[in-house]
Scaffold this motif. Sequence first.
Motif, PDB file in Angstrom:
ATOM      1  N   VAL A 157      46.120  18.396  48.315  1.00  0.00           N
ATOM      2  CA  VAL A 157      46.873  17.817  47.207  1.00  0.00           C
ATOM      3  C   VAL A 157      47.652  16.601  47.698  1.00  0.00           C
ATOM      4  O   VAL A 157      47.679  15.547  47.058  1.00  0.00           O
ATOM      5  CB  VAL A 157      47.822  18.877  46.601  1.00  0.00           C
ATOM      6  N   ILE A 168      49.471  14.698  37.576  1.00  0.00           N
ATOM      7  CA  ILE A 168      48.757  15.968  37.451  1.00  0.00           C
ATOM      8  C   ILE A 168      47.290  15.764  37.813  1.00  0.00           C
ATOM      9  O   ILE A 168      46.681  16.578  38.506  1.00  0.00           O
ATOM     10  CB  ILE A 168      48.904  16.529  36.021  1.00  0.00           C
ATOM     11  N   ARG A 169      46.736  14.621  37.344  1.00  0.00           N
ATOM     12  CA  ARG A 169      45.337  14.346  37.623  1.00  0.00           C
ATOM     13  C   ARG A 169      45.084  14.329  39.134  1.00  0.00           C
ATOM     14  O   ARG A 169      44.194  15.005  39.645  1.00  0.00           O
ATOM     15  CB  ARG A 169      44.947  12.988  37.011  1.00  0.00           C
ATOM     16  N   LEU A 193      41.721  13.725  32.997  1.00  0.00           N
ATOM     17  CA  LEU A 193      43.073  14.151  32.594  1.00  0.00           C
ATOM     18  C   LEU A 193      43.981  12.939  32.406  1.00  0.00           C
ATOM     19  O   LEU A 193      43.916  11.984  33.177  1.00  0.00           O
ATOM     20  CB  LEU A 193      43.664  15.080  33.669  1.00  0.00           C
ATOM     21  N   ALA A 217      38.507  16.787  35.728  1.00  0.00           N
ATOM     22  CA  ALA A 217      39.866  16.465  36.181  1.00  0.00           C
ATOM     23  C   ALA A 217      40.122  14.967  36.092  1.00  0.00           C
ATOM     24  O   ALA A 217      41.228  14.543  35.756  1.00  0.00           O
ATOM     25  CB  ALA A 217      40.061  16.954  37.614  1.00  0.00           C
ATOM     26  N   LEU A 246      43.492  19.543  44.551  1.00  0.00           N
ATOM     27  CA  LEU A 246      43.239  20.984  44.593  1.00  0.00           C
ATOM     28  C   LEU A 246      41.751  21.266  44.602  1.00  0.00           C
ATOM     29  O   LEU A 246      41.255  22.050  45.409  1.00  0.00           O
ATOM     30  CB  LEU A 246      43.844  21.641  43.349  1.00  0.00           C
ATOM     31  N   ILE A 247      41.037  20.568  43.683  1.00  0.00           N
ATOM     32  CA  ILE A 247      39.594  20.827  43.577  1.00  0.00           C
ATOM     33  C   ILE A 247      38.880  20.431  44.862  1.00  0.00           C
ATOM     34  O   ILE A 247      38.005  21.152  45.351  1.00  0.00           O
ATOM     35  CB  ILE A 247      39.002  20.087  42.359  1.00  0.00           C
ATOM     36  N   PHE A 306      33.827  20.178  37.777  1.00  0.00           N
ATOM     37  CA  PHE A 306      35.274  20.303  37.567  1.00  0.00           C
ATOM     38  C   PHE A 306      35.981  18.985  37.884  1.00  0.00           C
ATOM     39  O   PHE A 306      36.927  18.593  37.226  1.00  0.00           O
ATOM     40  CB  PHE A 306      35.845  21.420  38.440  1.00  0.00           C
ATOM     41  N   ALA A 328      46.926  15.569  41.543  1.00  0.00           N
ATOM     42  CA  ALA A 328      47.170  16.868  42.174  1.00  0.00           C
ATOM     43  C   ALA A 328      45.991  17.804  41.961  1.00  0.00           C
ATOM     44  O   ALA A 328      45.531  18.485  42.882  1.00  0.00           O
ATOM     45  CB  ALA A 328      48.446  17.485  41.614  1.00  0.00           C
ATOM     46  N   ILE A 329      45.484  17.808  40.710  1.00  0.00           N
ATOM     47  CA  ILE A 329      44.367  18.714  40.423  1.00  0.00           C
ATOM     48  C   ILE A 329      43.101  18.276  41.143  1.00  0.00           C
ATOM     49  O   ILE A 329      42.355  19.092  41.685  1.00  0.00           O
ATOM     50  CB  ILE A 329      44.145  18.826  38.894  1.00  0.00           C
ATOM     51  N   MET A 330      42.890  16.949  41.221  1.00  0.00           N
ATOM     52  CA  MET A 330      41.731  16.472  41.974  1.00  0.00           C
ATOM     53  C   MET A 330      41.845  16.886  43.441  1.00  0.00           C
ATOM     54  O   MET A 330      40.859  17.272  44.078  1.00  0.00           O
ATOM     55  CB  MET A 330      41.612  14.946  41.855  1.00  0.00           C
TER      56      MET A 330
END
Lengths: 558, 70
Positions: free
Chosen positions: A431, A248-249, A243, A240, A255-256, A236, A251-253
């Motif tokens: 995050v 967003i990239r 992205l 990410a 989160l992961i 994942f 933040a998602i990294m």
Amino acid sequence: MRLMLIGNPNTGKTTIFNHLTGGHRHIGNFAGVTVEYAIGYYGTIEIIDLPGIYSLEPYSKDEAVAVEFLKKHPPDGIINCIDVSNLRRNLGLTLALTQLQIPMIIAAGMLEEQQEWDAEKLEALLGLPVFPAHRKNRWVPAVMIRTILGEIKAHRLPPLFEETTMAARFSRIDQMIPPISKNQAREKSEKIDRFLLHPLWGTLFFIALMTAAFILIFQYLAPYFSTPLLRGIEGFMKMAEALPQPAIRAAIMGLISGVGSVISFLPAILLLFLFLAFLEDCGYMARICYLAENIMAVFGLTGRSIVPLLIGFGCTVPAALSARGIPAENQRKRTLRLLPFISCSAKLPVFGVLSTLLSPQKSLLIIPLLYLAGIGIGLIGSLFSIKGHPPFLMELPPYRMPRFSDLAHRGFARTSDFLKKIFTALLLTSVMIALLQHFTPSFHWTELSDNSILAHLAKGISPLFEPIHLGDWRLICALAAGLFAKESTLSTLAVLSADLSVFHPGNLLPFLAFFLFYPPCIATLLTMKKESTSSLFPLSVAITHLLIAYTAAFLCGI
Amino acid sequence: MKLTDLNVGEKGKILQVPLPRLQELGLIIGTPFQIISRGPFGNPIEISFYENYLLIDRKTAMEIEVSPCG
């Protein structure tokens, strides 16, 4: 309509609750203490599982809160759960409950272990409906509910026993029931205890059992489940990274990686909870406390502290959670305070790499020394905090074969309760750190970590770390990453200084010392906040450890 | 005589109970009991009364007044 399950501890209340509600529940917290009550539903009827109590004038704070709750929110009906294999003691509470004058029935567990008693005899004795709630035999929830609803609709109140003290109640009970002879389960338990409670053989058995369980869980079972999960997380992460939109990239990294850090200790937590539930249900937990009471008392702890302390070598989070079983608040907090001194398994890789760097030949000697130094300082600390030793009173239940469904129920319920409570905070911090790591102070995306906000922050505070030779911003970043999960320290070092050339003989030992003692990870601190029901407690733990780490690193750098 | 003065296997009766908690657990004046075992270094003490098995730390046990019998 509200029904309450009330009874002594370990009377199978929770099993009855799960059977009535189908296991769907949510947890309520009493203000100020760690005890919880569970609320579930049978149709539209609210069912509350109150923590175990011995009387309505209880001596422990946790029980007092439960009784206060009962008196403030009186239910429409009471299901009094009793353990017939320990009838005399259970009836003490039953007699006290009759004085509330609320419709009541008895749910009698362990009837199958008894030859002297059956439901009819108990009904005749107490003048209350008795519902056999066998452990093994299936009973029908609808019938139990119908029985108590019948009492409520008929406005039938329990017969009043007027004794006002527990002593008076028990002498009344001694007149009501004939002296009880030892049952078979008891005699068998006594025989097993001759070995398991033996000062030498019992202690050796305990050490062997714990070592075996530990190796099994942390070396084999937990990695077996977490390794494929973490591999999925890595996949994942790669997606990410591709992205387009930077914010967003990042933040998602973040989160992961937050999810990843939870997943890395989730299987271990679940397995440990299952193991603990097994120790509790089979009756061995009480024996552990018996064996460990002496040595623990020296440090102002109780026999029960041994379990969290041992789990602490694996992961401090479930260790802090398992401290809940310690009844006296000061001993519970002392145990929690000692936990960060016990190096968790996530610290081991850092110890391994850096001790090899320090001295390739002696690394196997350095690692145990690090562990010992941590525990030693922690224990010395608890020697200073002893103020009075509360009396140790504990019942020794007979050995019983636990039911797997009960264990699984409790293991999963505790794990999910825990996740619900720490997940949000953990994800938010992950995050945030990802954003700090990937953006420059002018909010531009950066791949070069020495340009990031985090690096700038680290450089900003680096003068503070100069006296202990840890002024290099990369070391500070690696230590900061460790605050989120100790295992990230090594991966951060690998990113910032792939050949570990950031280390030289002057800063290696101070770094190890600082890493050994500095505050535990955020997940641990959040758990401590929850378990101590105070924000000041984790804060004081963090500050203490920062001071100890700083001092230790300073001394190592001279 | 105190609870701690009895040896493993000996029986007695409770004469005085220092803690309310002990009464909650069913240990009252006149309750017959037996010493089952002692932990490492004599602490804690395991007693049985009726169908209960109870661990008591030595300090508390020293405050429990008993009379030996049987």
